[in-house]
Design an enzyme around this catalytic site. Sequence first.
Site, mmCIF file in Angstrom:
data_model
loop_
_atom_site.group_PDB
_atom_site.id
_atom_site.type_symbol
_atom_site.label_atom_id
_atom_site.label_comp_id
_atom_site.label_asym_id
_atom_site.label_seq_id
_atom_site.Cartn_x
_atom_site.Cartn_y
_atom_site.Cartn_z
ATOM 1 C CD GLU A 180 -5.745 -17.821 -5.856
ATOM 2 O OE1 GLU A 180 -5.741 -16.603 -5.604
ATOM 3 O OE2 GLU A 180 -5.114 -18.321 -6.800
ATOM 4 C CD GLU B 267 -0.590 -14.879 -13.101
ATOM 5 O OE1 GLU B 267 -1.700 -15.286 -12.699
ATOM 6 O OE2 GLU B 267 0.485 -15.237 -12.626
ATOM 7 N N PRO C 199 0.808 -1.230 0.000
ATOM 8 C CG PRO C 199 -0.778 -1.558 1.658
ATOM 9 C CD PRO C 199 0.525 -2.082 1.157
ATOM 10 N N GLY D 254 4.230 0.001 -3.399
ATOM 11 C CA GLY D 254 3.517 -0.569 -4.553
ATOM 12 C C GLY D 254 2.544 0.432 -5.144
HETATM 13 P P1 NAP Z 1 -1.200 -9.204 -2.724
HETATM 14 O O1 NAP Z 1 -1.466 -8.353 -1.544
HETATM 15 O O2 NAP Z 1 -2.057 -9.027 -3.915
HETATM 16 O O3 NAP Z 1 0.352 -8.993 -3.107
HETATM 17 C C1 NAP Z 1 0.913 -8.945 -4.397
HETATM 18 C C2 NAP Z 1 1.864 -7.762 -4.527
HETATM 19 O O4 NAP Z 1 1.103 -6.544 -4.529
HETATM 20 C C3 NAP Z 1 2.843 -7.624 -3.374
HETATM 21 O O5 NAP Z 1 4.053 -7.090 -3.846
HETATM 22 C C4 NAP Z 1 2.127 -6.633 -2.486
HETATM 23 O O6 NAP Z 1 2.948 -5.993 -1.545
HETATM 24 C C5 NAP Z 1 1.570 -5.674 -3.510
HETATM 25 N N1 NAP Z 1 0.462 -4.838 -3.029
HETATM 26 C C6 NAP Z 1 -0.375 -5.068 -1.986
HETATM 27 N N2 NAP Z 1 -1.250 -4.054 -1.862
HETATM 28 C C7 NAP Z 1 -0.961 -3.154 -2.835
HETATM 29 C C8 NAP Z 1 -1.501 -1.902 -3.231
HETATM 30 N N3 NAP Z 1 -2.540 -1.351 -2.589
HETATM 31 N N4 NAP Z 1 -0.952 -1.261 -4.285
HETATM 32 C C9 NAP Z 1 0.086 -1.785 -4.951
HETATM 33 N N5 NAP Z 1 0.651 -2.969 -4.619
HETATM 34 C C10 NAP Z 1 0.126 -3.653 -3.585
HETATM 35 O O7 NAP Z 1 -1.240 -10.723 -2.327
HETATM 36 P P2 NAP Z 1 -0.932 -11.335 -0.889
HETATM 37 O O8 NAP Z 1 -1.522 -10.491 0.187
HETATM 38 O O9 NAP Z 1 0.496 -11.572 -0.811
HETATM 39 O O10 NAP Z 1 -1.734 -12.692 -0.971
HETATM 40 C C11 NAP Z 1 -3.151 -12.717 -0.729
HETATM 41 C C12 NAP Z 1 -3.850 -13.716 -1.617
HETATM 42 O O11 NAP Z 1 -3.637 -13.378 -2.981
HETATM 43 C C13 NAP Z 1 -3.325 -15.130 -1.520
HETATM 44 O O12 NAP Z 1 -3.892 -15.827 -0.489
HETATM 45 C C14 NAP Z 1 -3.685 -15.695 -2.874
HETATM 46 O O13 NAP Z 1 -4.989 -16.159 -2.887
HETATM 47 C C15 NAP Z 1 -3.572 -14.513 -3.783
HETATM 48 N N6 NAP Z 1 -2.286 -14.512 -4.516
HETATM 49 C C16 NAP Z 1 -2.280 -14.859 -5.815
HETATM 50 C C17 NAP Z 1 -1.090 -14.872 -6.518
HETATM 51 C C18 NAP Z 1 -1.021 -15.249 -7.948
HETATM 52 O O14 NAP Z 1 0.025 -15.662 -8.423
HETATM 53 N N7 NAP Z 1 -2.075 -15.104 -8.710
HETATM 54 C C19 NAP Z 1 0.104 -14.559 -5.893
HETATM 55 C C20 NAP Z 1 0.074 -14.184 -4.531
HETATM 56 C C21 NAP Z 1 -1.133 -14.162 -3.888
HETATM 57 P P3 NAP Z 1 3.077 -6.707 -0.083
HETATM 58 O O15 NAP Z 1 4.006 -7.832 -0.300
HETATM 59 O O16 NAP Z 1 3.647 -5.656 0.793
HETATM 60 O O17 NAP Z 1 1.705 -7.135 0.328
#
Ligand code: NAP
Length: 472
Positions: free
Chosen positions: A379, A245, A204, A207
């Site tokens: 998921e 993705e 947040p 990113g």
């Molecule tokens: P996520 O929050 O979507 O994280 C992905 C990336 O986005 C990370 O680098 C994250 O930073 C960043 N991010 C988070 N909030 C953001 C914002 N407001 N603006 C810009 N960038 C932002 O995913 P997660 O919390 O790690 O995982 C949650 C769920 O997402 C999992 O349980 C799974 O279901 C799903 N997921 C899917 C994939 C896929 O390959 N499709 C991969 C990961 C997770 P931070 O690391 O600081 O959060």
Amino acid sequence: MKPHDAMFIDGGWRPAAGAEAIEVRNPADGQVIATVPAGTAQDVDDAVRAARAALPGWSATPPAERAARLAALRDRMAARIGEIAETVTAELGAPLTFSTRVHAGSPVAVAGSYAELAASYAFEEKLGTSTVLLEPVGVVGAITPWNYPLHQIVAKVAPALAAGCTVVLKPAENTPLVAQLFAECVAAAGIPAGVFNLVTGLGPVAGQALAEHDGVDLVSFTGSTAVGKKIGAIAGAAIKRVALELGGKSANVILPGADLARAVKTNVANVMANSGQTCSAWTRMLVHADRYDEAVARAAEAIAAYVPGDPTDETTRLGPLVSAAQRDRVRGYIERGVAEGARLVAGGPEAPEGREQGYYVRPTLFADVTPDMTIAQEEIFGPVLSVLRYEDEDDAVRIANGTVYGLAGGVWAADEETAVAFARRLETGQVDINGGKFNLLAPFGGYKQSGVGRELGPHGLAEYLQTKSLQF
Ligand code: NAP
Ligand code: MG
């Protein structure tokens, strides 16, 4: 590798603008193994400026020279493959054998594929009286998740660089160490300063600043659908290119006449790999009513081979999940499955025996799952497999297509023709036919809410190009 207390910007490691830090934990025991700086909007701005300044030079570099730099990057990564695997095991918790083969091996191969594509891709085409120039989009903001931390970085950075774009990367907060190691490889590969920049930080904060930055022309995001929607809205409002993705709830459909034993075993392995933290995982196994009980029994037998263990032990096939939050989320889904009436055949929400310390989840198998249940729709991102029953082919198509997602899938049949005919009816981006293997040149990406755009191979390169036509 020693963690850097700095950002990789404009070809060097520079101190972060702020003093905040991110603690990196080992999921096997929850201990802090390193800290990295938490970037701010100021760091992102510095990195985007560096990427913009490097853009004219890199985009004008002949593709053959860009290819040579990518080949050098592949070689630098290949030389450090053991260290990459150990780093991913330490910060993600993936078993070392899997880290070596997949988390380290796949990015090396993908970098190599883009070294070849940069050299051979047709960046110009003739169309009647026009010459169409395929030019780099510009500065790319890449935001990546933790589940395949280096693969997802390379799947964005390598095609972007091959296309002539420059990049600012914000990796996941859980897995920043392999991103720093990658930046070291970029520097060692002789890629010019500013072409690739790394800002570690929180989603947040860093990113969001990256997605919103005026100096970014394309945002490429991999992660959750919830954050993907936000990124898409930001990019849409600014008329920026965007690639998303997102998640999946992929179906593996076993048609009557298929090799059931092989199909079930492959499905269980597919879901247990990386502790189920794979966006393309076949988390729904669809079996015809006539062979349903046999399939459940075979799956129960197969899942028993996955005993949660220390990921650094070479015999371990199932490691912990990435974080306490992820573990709790997955256990919550298992409780929900039980509450909604699914039959728990193996596993459950409790900690695995002797694994109370780390972020472990028991490998879990649900039978009698119906398409409307939460565990059949959302998921889970953990080692949880649901087995669903279908009555005929139309029913199987309806169930397989009956979620908001469409990322991957599998079809098994007695012959290829039958499997392909069925695959044509699936609303999904990739389908493996009778256990077809992952192909790193095949376009990877989603139908429906699984995303926008494609990664890998020539389709992945095309994402980073825009077209200009000259008329003669
Ligand atoms: P996520 O929050 O979507 O994280 C992905 C990336 O986005 C990370 O680098 C994250 O930073 C960043 N991010 C988070 N909030 C953001 C914002 N407001 N603006 C810009 N960038 C932002 O995913 P997660 O919390 O790690 O995982 C949650 C769920 O997402 C999992 O349980 C799974 O279901 C799903 N997921 C899917 C994939 C896929 O390959 N499709 C991969 C990961 C997770 P931070 O690391 O600081 O959060
Ligand atoms: Mg997050």
